[in-house]
Each structure stands twice: as structure tokens, then as C-alpha cells.
Design an enzyme around this catalytic site. Structure first.
Site, PDB file in Angstrom:
ATOM      1  N   ASP A 132       1.391   8.783   4.916  1.00 13.64           N
ATOM      2  CA  ASP A 132       0.758   7.723   5.707  1.00 13.64           C
ATOM      3  C   ASP A 132      -0.064   8.241   6.866  1.00 13.64           C
ATOM      4  OD1 ASP A 132       1.514   5.612   4.127  1.00 13.64           O
ATOM      5  OD2 ASP A 132       3.364   5.211   5.217  1.00 13.64           O
TER       6      ASP A 132
ATOM      7  N   TYR B 204       3.728  -1.936   4.262  1.00 15.87           N
ATOM      8  CA  TYR B 204       5.042  -1.686   4.862  1.00 15.87           C
ATOM      9  C   TYR B 204       4.952  -1.606   6.384  1.00 15.87           C
ATOM     10  CZ  TYR B 204       8.498  -1.077   1.176  1.00 15.87           C
ATOM     11  OH  TYR B 204       9.413  -1.307   0.176  1.00 15.87           O
TER      12      TYR B 204
END
Length: 779
Positions: free
Chosen positions: A388, A476
Site C-alpha cells: 500500500d 480497506y
């Protein structure tokens, strides 16, 4: 009149002299109080001029760096709004944290303040060959020189650069030109939606990068989704492989397409076979609300039977006498604790110089990386292996909601970030919140109801200070807490929530997930998190010892019949080298992990130290050195200990999404030189994680319940006794039989009766300014 004027003049001069004297005295007093070279940390913490060498760059400083970089003709930089694939431009700027030795000299009053510097990440496609480079710009303020980041000991090929806006704009244009118009009719007939000319029934997409471990060319799988709340719950099974190699977008091409569980080599082939009925034809309905509902399944609008039957507000906490902590220049003081915080654009939240009762416990405690590995039968499921950091972290943390994400009484703080999204530094509001919290659990307690031990109750409320942030990585959300207890312990807590990723249902997908609806499968995946803890126990000369629990089988002279007796024991084992210290969890060998200073003993001759406790170890299942795994070599170990080096600063980099062939940061190399770690400056690297096989209760989105991981740093023989014994948050009740059950009640001077109401939630500012929650609304 002349005499009167002289007298008046003399009086005036006298008054001015007295004022000047007062000013000088006040100035001298201020200077002495705020002398960051000589005052103690406690004195500095109360000083408005406290110098925090870890404080993030301020907007004015970032603007100075921008002006300097744009003035360097050799860099040939253009501004992000004019950038394209072939132009050099700035991806991001942040603080360059000073070398530890320099920082410690300053913090411990032994050296000068380190030179303040900035770090800039530059995309340089005009170089031959094209590269990504990190430059250090110095000094701040008034920068006058720049040099390559000495902590990055290798060049960064342009092929493995992280995602950028310019690249995604070029990819969207390619899709519009080569795909969207040609397949529009097919998409509308298959899905009742399209990418263009779609009104309120549209498709959107997400992407999975193909690591250089799988392909030497830069490629991206695009997967199509219904543009609904939330898109990852509504896959349609149409995927596109883009070859994005090189900096000339005109040479990019569509290599493959995936439709109805089949692969096609071109758009024309797909359309031809579809129109000629040579392939199965998918037919999906655009998501609509179920009967009796006004919103679709998967959205976060309230629906179903509402509860409680009568709306009543839930319980809340408040601070009856105001904060017991202070925040100034990103420096926090809380009772016996003090520390500095910052928000890194590339790595996320970081804490520095964490002290308890004036003694440094941890020099750096920071997040390093969040990785997630999906699985599936479709191309996107296979290649969805994500780091990420490729999207940035600091720019993904903002907009926490008072009353939900943090209590209303929390202190909400913004972060100043410069990345390619804006031409100048921007404040990302509500990116961090700090608050004191009653955990509703005693830190310690005991009630004695015995003539032998007495009749008393004693307990301490577990009030803690929490520093919280939340990173939103598209679907998320990750909530990270740093929790400071009054007994000298620190927790790092991590919760995951947000929306799952799903795939269109085919029988082959049953091996990789549960059905979430008639047409979708929730994809199995592994969340992994990397943290760094640079623990300094009474200095930087530390060692790592494990206390290994074993079974002791012995007989004693006084045993009847001389039989053996089995019981627990432990053995101290000193880890001498980095490879010895690399730890993979084994349930059959329980142990304590201790970082200690062997030269600093407590009153009972035990080395003073801190124990590391983790909840959330996860086995990383990918084969070693296969595909993306090499980019996250840190996940091979649940914990590792290395000798500290400036060039071994992180476990990962923003380039790890693409760099599996030859990682920019290869954590395994930190261990392979197998250096001595006895009585050295040590860094602990900790990996947490969890496997997630989604289930229907993950709809509409995953709850934090059951999804908590944590690291605890606990004093271990560091103090003669629990330091919370001095807390005025304790309560003691004593009773004596001779007093017929009458009790004495001790609150140690802490008030406990209040009439002031709790702070009321105020949403007016958010109603007036939506950019507090949504940066895309920022002017």
C-alpha cells in the site's frame, strides 16, 4: 515650564528604564527557560519554544523547497498540473529525519541542533536511463544545495516506480480510446452499464500491478466494477491487461482481455466472438435495492429493522477538568510520558524519542508497510498482491469523524503533505487524534477479605493516552493506535475495517472464497503489517535475550520414593547474531523476548529491560523468492533484530509493488550479513498479520471486532516495582473489625464530584467544510 519639562522628561526616562529593565529580565528569563541546549526535557516540555527536530515540514518550508528545486535548471522540473509521462516532476516532499547520532547528541544536550533538511522524490524520465531519485535538500530554511539520499544505496529504475496520477491519466485515455467505445454495446447488454454514455448506470475499475518478478515489462490488470456503494462488492468479470512499458504512451497497448472466464488477445477478437455467439454471454443486473428497501445491499446506509426501538444516546466520556496532556510543535506530554510524532508521506505515522519519567525507552516507533496478498481464479485475483505504500500513506490519513473515529473531546490534528495531487503543501485535517481514555478495566486491583491479610480494596484506573490515525487504502481502512499506560507500558494496536474485494462467481472461484451474493465471491487474502521499534534501554548498548520456557524433570532428596517431578522452568538465551535473532513463531517453543541493557541492573542485580509481546503473528504462506514475496521479505519473520544502520532505515519502499525482480529494499540482506548484535544499538522489526476468508457478515463492510492485532512493550525488571504505584488515579478502601465495619476512603487528592456537562459534539465545522473529510473537495 522648562523645569517642569525636565522633571517630566526625567520621570519619563526613569519609567522607560524600568520598563526596559523588566523587558530585559523577562527576555532573559524566557531565554533561560527555553534554552533547548541546556534545559531538562521536563523544562523543555513546558517551553513554548521547544525545538522538535522531528517536526514535519511546515507549509512555508515546503514552499521554499519547491522554489529551490524549480530553480535548478539541471533537474528540468515541471509542475504536476503540467506533467506527463515524459516530463520530470516532483512526486512528494517531506522531512528528512536527521541521523540518529546527531539527533541523540542534541536531545541529550551534547551537541548542536541537526541541520533541518527535506527529502524530495523526483520522477526523472528525461534521464538516460529514466530513473526515480530521492534528493536531500539543505538547509531548511533557505535551501542552497541538494544531494542524493545516502540512505538509498541503489538507483531506482523507472520501471518499478510507484503509481502516479500522470500514469493513470494516460491509462484511462488508452482505455477510452481502445476499449470503452468498442465494447460499449457489449457491456450494456452484459451488465446494463458501461464506462461511457452511461448516465447513472456506470462501470468503474480498480487495478492490480504485475511485479517485475513476473514480467520485465510494466503491466497492469484492470478489473471492472459497478460504480456503486461500494464498487469492490460488485464485480462484473471484465478485465483488461495493459502493457504500460516505457514513457511513450502511444506505444502502450491492450494485451489481453478476460470476459466470461475466458482470455482474448484483442478487443476486436472479443467483440467478434461475442457478436457471432462464439462465446458464453454474461447477463448481470445493475445493483438495485431489495424489495422494501431504499438502498442497495452493500451500502452503508441504515436499513432493515432499526434499533433500539426508542432512540437513546449511548454512553460517552468527558474530561471534567480539561486535558491532562499537552501538544505543541508535534511534541506531546502526558503525566510521565513525552514523545514526538510525525506523519510521513511515504511510511505513515512515526513516533520519536519516547520517554517515561524522563528516560528514553524507544527512539523510533513507526509503521513501515501494509501489504495484502489476494488469491483467485481470475487474472486480477492472481496478481492482486499489493504494497500500500505505493499509493502513499500520509495523504491517505485524514478526515477522522469526531464521536465515531475519536471521542468528541479528543485533540484533532492535521498533517502537512506535499504530493503530486496539489501544487503546494496542503493541510490534511483530522489526520491524527490524541485523547485520554478510561479503558473501563483496572490497571491493577485487589480486594482482600481476610483476617490474615486484612480488609481492604485497592485499585488503579487504567487511564491511557491514545494517539490514533486511520489510513484509507481505497477499500480497506486501517486504524492504528499508540497507547501509553501509567505503568510504563506501550501498546501498538491495529484494527482493520472497510470493504472486502470480491470476484465474479465461477465454479473455479469456490477454492478462493465464499459466496457473498448470487454473483460474487469474497476473495481470501492475507493482511500483513510491518513495524519498526528502535528500543534504547538506558542508552544504545543493548542486547536481545529470550527466556525459553521448558519442562524441568528432576527429583529431590525430600521427594517420596525419589520420583521425578515435571514442572515449568526457563533458560536465558542470548542471541549473538542477526540470523540467530530472526524469529519465526513456533507454538512448541514459547518464550519471552527481552531487549535489555546488561550493564544497567536493578536493585536485585537483574538487567533492566523491556519485554516485547505480540498478538497477531501471521504465517506468510507464499514460497520464498517467488514473485511478489521477495519485495516483502520482512514478512518471512514474525520478528527480527538487527544492528542499527542509517542505510537500513525501512523494511520496504514505495516501489515494492513493482520491484519483485530486484527489490529497492531487500530486507533479507539486513540479516544475511549476520552481524554481531550483542551490546549494540539494536532495531526490532515486527510483523503482524491475519488471514481473512470473507463471510456474509463482512457485508456491508468488515467490522473491527475480531480484527485486532497488537504489540506491547512492557517494562521487565526496569523498575524496582510497578511505577503506577505513585498514581493519584488509585483508590483505596480500608476497613477494621474494631471499627464495626466502618471504612476509610482514599482518593489521594483527586477530585471526583463534578457538575459540568460533557462537551457536546459539534458538527457545524464539518457541515460548512466538507473537505475536512473529503480532500477532493478542497479548493
Amino acid at each position: 515650564m522648562k523645569k517642569l519639562s525636565v522633571v517630566t522628561l526625567i520621570l519619563a526616562l526613569s519609567v522607560l528604564a524600568n520598563i526596559a529593565l523588566i523587558v530585559v529580565v523577562l527576555w532573559l528569563t524566557h531565554t533561560e527557560t527555553c534554552d533547548d541546549q541546556h534545559q531538562t526535557p521536563e523544562e523543555l516540555s513546558n517551553c513554548t519554544d521547544y525545538v522538535n527536530v522531528f517536526e514535519d515540514l511546515r507549509p512555508g518550508e515546503i514552499n521554499e523547497v519547491l522554489e529551490y528545486l524549480y530553480s535548478q535548471k539541471s533537474l528540468q522540473l515541471v509542475k504536476p498540473n503540467k506533467a506527463n509521462l515524459t516530463t520530470n516532476y516532483i512526486l512528494g516532499i517531506e522531512l528528512h529525519v536527521p541521523n540518529k547520532s546527531q539527533a541523540l547528541d542534541f536531545l541529550d544536550r551534547e551537541g548542536e541542533k541537526p541541520i533541518r533538511e527535506a527529502k524530495a522524490i523526483l520522477f526523472l524520465p528525461q534521464r538516460d536511463p529514466p530513473v526515480v531519485e530521492e534528493y536531500i535538500i539543505s538547509p531548511i530554511p533557505k535551501p542552497s544545495n541538494h544531494y542524493l539520499n545516502p540512505r538509498r544505496n541503489k538507483s531506482i529504475p523507472y520501471r518499478v516506480r510507484q503509481f502516479s496520477n500522470t500514469e493513470m491519466v494516460a491509462a484511462v485515455r488508452l482505455l477510452q480510446k481502445e476499449v470503452a467505445t468498442k465494447v460499449e454495446n457489449m457491456l450494456k447488454r452484459s451488465y446494463g452499464a458501461a464506462f461511457t454514455n452511461c448516465d447513472d448506470k456506470c462501470l468503474t475499475f480498480t487495478a492490480s500491478a504485475i511485479s517485475s518478478a513476473f514480467s520485465k515489462k510494466r503491466k497492469l490488470w484492470i478489473t471492472s466494477l459497478y460504480q456503486q456503494e461500494f464498487s469492490t462488492l460488485h464485480p462484473v468479470g471484465f478485465q483488461i491487461l495493459i502493457n504500460m512499458d516505457g514513457i511513450n504512451a502511444s506505444e502502450w497497448k491492450i494485451e489481453k482481455l478476460w470476459y466470461a472466464n475466458k482470455i482474448f488477445d484483442s478487443v476486436d477478437e472479443l467483440v467478434h466472438k461475442y457478436e457471432n455467439n462464439e462465446i458464453p454471454k454474461l447477463v448481470l443486473r445493475f445493483p438495485e435495492p431489495e424489495k422494501g428497501e431504499s438502498t442497495i445491499r452493500g451500502s452503508l446506509h441504515i436499513r432493515g429493522k432499526e434499533f433500539p426501538k426508542i432512540p437513546k444516546a449511548g454512553p460517552r466520556q468527558y474530561e471534567p477538568q480539561g486535558h491532562r496532556y499537552t501538544v505543541h510543535n508535534q511534541h506531546v506530554n502526558y503525566i510521565n510520558w513525552e514523545f514526538n510524532y510525525r506523519m510521513s508521506y511515504t511510511s505513515g505515522i512515526q513516533l520519536y524519542d519516547i520517554r517515561f519519567q524522563g528516560e528514553r525507552i524507544i527512539y523510533e516507533l513507526s509503521m513501515q508497510e501494509i501489504a495484502i496478498v489476494y488469491a483467485g481464479a481470475s487474472p486480477n485475483g492472481i496478481y492482486a498482491q499489493l504494497s500500500d505504500s505505493a499509493f502513499g500513506f500520509g495523504n491517505r490519513a485524514y478526515g477522522m469523524m469526531p464521536g465515531v473515529d475519536c471521542p468528541e473531546y479528543a485533540t484533532f490534528l492535521g498533517s502537512t503533505i506535499l504530493n503530486e495531487d496539489f501544487l503546494e503543501a496542503k493541510n490534511y485535517p483530522n489526520s491524527i487524534c490524541i485523547f485520554e481514555h478510561n479503558t473501563a478495566l483496572p490497571l491493577r486491583r485487589h480486594k482482600s477479605n481476610s483476617v490474615r491479610s486484612g480488609f481492604f480494596y485497592a485499585g488503579v484506573v487504567d487511564y491511557v493516552l491514545i494517539v490514533r490515525t486511520a489510513f484509507v487504502m481505497f477499500n480497506y481502512d486501517y486504524i492504528i493506535d499508540f497507547v501509553f499506560h501509567q505503568n510504563g507500558a506501550i501498546d501498538v494496536k491495529l484494527h482493520s475495517t472497510g470493504f472486502i474485494m470480491s470476484s465474479l462467481y465461477f465454479s473455479e472461484e469456490e477454492a478462493y472464497g465464499m459466496k457473498m451474493s448470487d454473483s460474487s465471491v469474497g476473495s481470501v487474502h492475507n493482511h500483513m503489517f510491518s513495524f519498526k521499534a528502535d528500543i534504547d534501554i538506558l542508552g544504545t548498548t543493548n542486547r536481545y535475550v529470550t527466556l525459553d520456557t521448558e519442562i524441568d524433570n528432576k527429583t529431590r532428596k525430600w521427594f517420596e520414593n525419589g520420583e521425578y517431578f515435571s514442572q515449568l522452568t526457563f533458560k536465558r538465551r542470548l542471541k549473538r547474531t542477526e540470523l540467530q535473532a530472526a524469529y519465526k513463531y513456533n507454538f512448541n517453543t514459547p518464550k519471552y523476548h527481552i531487549v535489555l541493557n546488561n550493564d544497567k541492573l536493578n536493585p536485585y542485580s537483574e538487567p533492566r529491560g523491556y519485554r516485547i509481546i505480540t498478538k497477531g503473528f501471521s504465517k506468510q504462506m507464499l514460497p520464498q523468492n517467488v514473485g511478489f514475496e521477495k519485495s516483502m521479505a520482512w514478512s518471512r519473520y514474525q520478528m527480527a533484530m538487527t544492528k542499527r544502520k542509517e542505510e537500513e532505515a525501512t523494511t520496504s519502499s514505495m516501489h515494492s509493488m513493482f520491484d519483485g525482480g530486484d527489490p529497492v529494499v531487500n530486507f533479507q540482506k539486513y540479516l544475511d550479513d549476520d552481524e554481531n548484535i550483542v551490546d549494540e544499538d539494536l532495531v526490532t522489526w515486527i510483523s503482524l498479520g491475519m488471514h481473512h476468508i470473507p463471510h456474509t457478515e463482512d457485508l456491508p463492510n468488515t467490522a473491527t471486532t475480531g480484527n485486532e492485532m497488537s504489540i506491547t512493550f512492557l517494562p521487565y525488571n526496569y523498575f524496582p516495582e510497578d511505577p503506577s504505584v505513585g498514581s493519584r488515579d488509585a483508590i483505596r478502601v480500608d476497613a477494621r473489625l474494631e471499627n464495626k465495619g466502618r471504612v476509610t476512603f482514599q482518593r489521594h487528592g483527586t477530585p471526583f464530584k463534578f457538575t459540568c456537562p460533557p462537551q457536546q459534539p459539534d458538527f457545524e465545522e464539518i457541515l460548512k467544510n466538507g473537505s475536512i473529510l473529503f480532500m477532493s473537495l478542497a479548493p
